[in-house]
Every structure is written in structure tokens, then in C-alpha cells.
Enzyme design. Structure first.
Site, mmCIF file in Angstrom:
data_model
loop_
_atom_site.group_PDB
_atom_site.id
_atom_site.type_symbol
_atom_site.label_atom_id
_atom_site.label_comp_id
_atom_site.label_asym_id
_atom_site.label_seq_id
_atom_site.Cartn_x
_atom_site.Cartn_y
_atom_site.Cartn_z
ATOM 1 N N ASN A 10 0.871 -1.169 0.000
ATOM 2 C CA ASN A 10 0.000 0.000 0.000
ATOM 3 C C ASN A 10 0.909 1.220 0.000
ATOM 4 O O ASN A 10 1.499 1.568 1.029
ATOM 5 C CB ASN A 10 -0.919 -0.002 1.224
ATOM 6 C CG ASN A 10 -1.855 1.196 1.250
ATOM 7 O OD1 ASN A 10 -1.450 2.308 0.921
ATOM 8 N ND2 ASN A 10 -3.095 0.988 1.653
ATOM 9 N N GLU A 37 -3.860 1.915 -3.044
ATOM 10 C CA GLU A 37 -3.988 3.317 -2.652
ATOM 11 C C GLU A 37 -3.070 4.213 -3.490
ATOM 12 O O GLU A 37 -2.269 4.985 -2.969
ATOM 13 C CB GLU A 37 -3.735 3.501 -1.148
ATOM 14 C CG GLU A 37 -4.505 4.660 -0.572
ATOM 15 C CD GLU A 37 -4.507 4.712 0.951
ATOM 16 O OE1 GLU A 37 -5.005 5.732 1.474
ATOM 17 O OE2 GLU A 37 -4.038 3.775 1.611
ATOM 18 N N TYR A 109 -7.777 -3.817 -2.479
ATOM 19 C CA TYR A 109 -7.721 -2.785 -1.439
ATOM 20 C C TYR A 109 -9.095 -2.756 -0.777
ATOM 21 O O TYR A 109 -10.002 -2.054 -1.214
ATOM 22 C CB TYR A 109 -7.349 -1.436 -2.048
ATOM 23 C CG TYR A 109 -7.313 -0.292 -1.061
ATOM 24 C CD1 TYR A 109 -6.805 -0.464 0.221
ATOM 25 C CD2 TYR A 109 -7.777 0.966 -1.416
ATOM 26 C CE1 TYR A 109 -6.768 0.581 1.120
ATOM 27 C CE2 TYR A 109 -7.741 2.026 -0.534
ATOM 28 C CZ TYR A 109 -7.235 1.827 0.734
ATOM 29 O OH TYR A 109 -7.210 2.873 1.620
ATOM 30 N N ASP A 150 -4.098 -4.987 0.750
ATOM 31 C CA ASP A 150 -4.443 -4.385 2.034
ATOM 32 C C ASP A 150 -5.880 -4.788 2.340
ATOM 33 O O ASP A 150 -6.818 -4.241 1.766
ATOM 34 C CB ASP A 150 -4.289 -2.871 1.946
ATOM 35 C CG ASP A 150 -4.697 -2.156 3.233
ATOM 36 O OD1 ASP A 150 -5.119 -2.841 4.183
ATOM 37 O OD2 ASP A 150 -4.595 -0.920 3.269
ATOM 38 N N ASN A 152 -7.352 -4.485 5.256
ATOM 39 C CA ASN A 152 -7.931 -3.663 6.322
ATOM 40 C C ASN A 152 -8.647 -4.517 7.368
ATOM 41 O O ASN A 152 -9.723 -4.153 7.867
ATOM 42 C CB ASN A 152 -8.882 -2.617 5.730
ATOM 43 C CG ASN A 152 -8.157 -1.315 5.406
ATOM 44 O OD1 ASN A 152 -7.364 -0.828 6.214
ATOM 45 N ND2 ASN A 152 -8.418 -0.764 4.243
ATOM 46 N N ASP A 250 2.639 4.500 5.412
ATOM 47 C CA ASP A 250 2.460 3.882 6.724
ATOM 48 C C ASP A 250 2.437 2.355 6.642
ATOM 49 O O ASP A 250 2.374 1.673 7.663
ATOM 50 C CB ASP A 250 1.206 4.409 7.438
ATOM 51 C CG ASP A 250 0.014 4.578 6.523
ATOM 52 O OD1 ASP A 250 0.066 4.115 5.362
ATOM 53 O OD2 ASP A 250 -0.987 5.185 6.948
ATOM 54 N N HIS A 251 2.497 1.808 5.434
ATOM 55 C CA HIS A 251 2.643 0.366 5.218
ATOM 56 C C HIS A 251 4.062 0.064 4.753
ATOM 57 O O HIS A 251 4.726 0.921 4.158
ATOM 58 C CB HIS A 251 1.690 -0.134 4.125
ATOM 59 C CG HIS A 251 0.246 0.013 4.445
ATOM 60 N ND1 HIS A 251 -0.577 -1.064 4.712
ATOM 61 C CD2 HIS A 251 -0.552 1.108 4.517
ATOM 62 C CE1 HIS A 251 -1.803 -0.638 4.943
ATOM 63 N NE2 HIS A 251 -1.817 0.679 4.822
#
Length: 261
Positions: A10, A37, A109, A150, A152, A250-251
């Protein structure tokens, strides 16, 4: 034949992090990459720079939000679809599927779902149901398939540094976790957990409260293997060094290594 390395990343904005992506591709040289993303319109995707780095690519962009892509080293991936079946009115760019290096790869995603409860969480669950339906067909096909991206979803409390401060988050809700477990129940193998059965492995560290510096992370980036690929799994990991770079996503890129398919 060499082993096959498949990664999911991501990137959280491909325009601003293109140099970091190219640096990682040069250093780690994965064979297949699933990006999420992108946060770029379809015609703004930097395909030429990626091809100059030695990767063919298919993608589906979306201005400001979402966006997914599949890269393949030394070849053009063969795109199968660029949307998740089941809702003709869903315009969010969250799924793309392509064949490369002998494997069918679904790059996804999954919706975040926050705040919950609410319409965003309901969209997350509805999207998950569509994924479950599509994934069953892929698994039943008997082809070598990897569903990477990702998700989530934090599958269990072992996959987060401390669940107490995240109890209201959509990533930890029982409904989210149940959907993930239903996916595994189809027969898919969670490759990272299979390779690290007793080790906490994180793929995401948010930008708050020095969570990266304190290794207060979550495991939400997953690579699921279809029947037959589990026995080919020889290695897995997280390229944590990428998360430590200035202005990083942040990944961190998360990868597996398979014996030749």
C-alpha cells in the site's frame, strides 16, 4: 528456474512516493507487485517510469483516492478484470486481477470501514461478501492464485501490538474478522502467518504517537495462497526498511517467495 517473489504494498500515494517505489524495486527486485492506494487518476499513473525500471504494469486509477496496480518484472501482466464482480454501481477502484509468471494474482484494497457503525462499515462488509463469492470461484478453478493486498482486517489480537486502543476500529470488529476467517475456510492459506506461526509480524504502523519507532504495528496486508501453493511457500517477510525512510507510506512492502509454479 528461480523462486518467484510476490509482494503487496500500500503505497499511500504513488506520485509522491514514486522515487521510493523505484528504489525498492531496484533493491529487492520482486517478480510481481500488487500496489494499493495509488491516489492518482488513471491517466496520471507513472507507467513509463515503472516500465523503464523493467516492469510491465496494469492499473486502475482514481483521482485522490483508492487505485490498484499489478507490476510484473520483465513482462506485461495479462489483465483479467479491473473490478470486483457483484455490484455494477460500485465505482471505487479497489480490485484488479492479472496473470503473470504462471500465477493468477488478485490485487485488492478492501474498504477501511471507519467510522463504524455506519454506511462505510456496511460498504466494507458488502464488499467483503463480494470478495468471498469471487474468491470461491478462483479457488475452485484449481489454478495457482494469490490474493494479495491491504485487507484492512487485523485477523486476531496476536496481529496487533495492543488491541485495547483499537476496539472500536473497523479493522478489529467481529464482523470484519469473521469475513476473513470465512475466506480462509474456503481453503486459502494466510502465507505470512503460515511462515511465522508463532511470531508477531506487522505490516502497518500509523503516523501517530511514534508507533513506528515503538514498533506498535498491525498486520493488515495479507497474501492468500490457493490450493497447491502452500507447499511451494519457502519464504516470507516484510521490507521494514522501506517504512523507515523519510516520508514513507504507513505500510511496508510485504512479500512471499514460492518455488517455481
Amino acid at each position: 528456474m528461480a523462486n518467484l517473489r510476490i509482494a503487496t504494498y500500500n503505497i499511500n500515494g504513488i506520485q509522491s512516493r514514486l522515487p521510493a517505489l523505484l528504489d525498492w524495486l531496484e533493491r529487492e527486485a520482486p517478480d510481481i507487485v500488487c500496489l494499493q492506494e495509488l491516489k492518482a487518476a488513471h491517466n496520471k499513473f507513472p507507467a513509463s517510469a515503472i516500465r523503464e525500471a523493467g516492469y510491465g504494469v496494469v492499473w486502475k486509477g482514481q483521482p485522490a483516492w483508492n487505485g490498484v496496480a499489478i507490476l510484473a518484472k520483465g513482462m506485461e501482466p495479462l489483465q483479467v478484470r479491473d473490478e470486483l464482480p457483484g455490484d455494477a454501481h460500485d465505482t471505487q477502484s479497489r480490485y484488479i486481477e492479472a496473470a503473470a509468471h504462471g500465477v493468477l494474482v488478485g490485487c485488492l484494497y478492501l474498504p477501511n470501514g471507519n467510522p463504524q457503525p455506519g454506511p462505510k462499515f456496511q460498504y466494507k462488509l458488502a464488499w467483503f461478501e463480494r470478495l468471498l463469492s469471487h474468491a470461491q470461484g478462483l479457488y475452485d478453478s484449481g489454478h495457482p492464485v494469490v490474493l494479495a493486498g491491504d485487507y484492512n482486517v487485523v485477523p486476531t489480537d496476536f496481529d496487533i501490538y495492543n488491541p485495547k486502543s483499537w476496539l472500536k476500529d473497523a479493522l478489529l470488529q467481529p464482523e470484519s474478522r469473521e469475513c476473513y476467517q470465512r475466506l480462509l475456510a474456503q481453503g486459502w492459506t494466510d502465507a505470512l502467518r503460515a511462515h511465522f506461526p508463532e511470531e508477531q509480524v506487522f505490516t502497518f504502523w500509523d503516523y501517530f504517537r511514534q508507533h513506528w519507532q515503538r514498533n506498535s504495528g498491525l498486520r493488515i496486508d495479507h497474501l492468500l495462497l490457493s490450493k497447491g501453493l502452500k507447499k511451494k511457500l519457502v519464504n516470507a517477510g516484510v521490507d521494514r526498511w522501506v517504512r523507515d525512510q523519510e516520508h514513507a507510506s504507513d505500510h511496508a512492502p510485504t512479500w512471499i517467495e514460492l518455488k517455481p509454479v
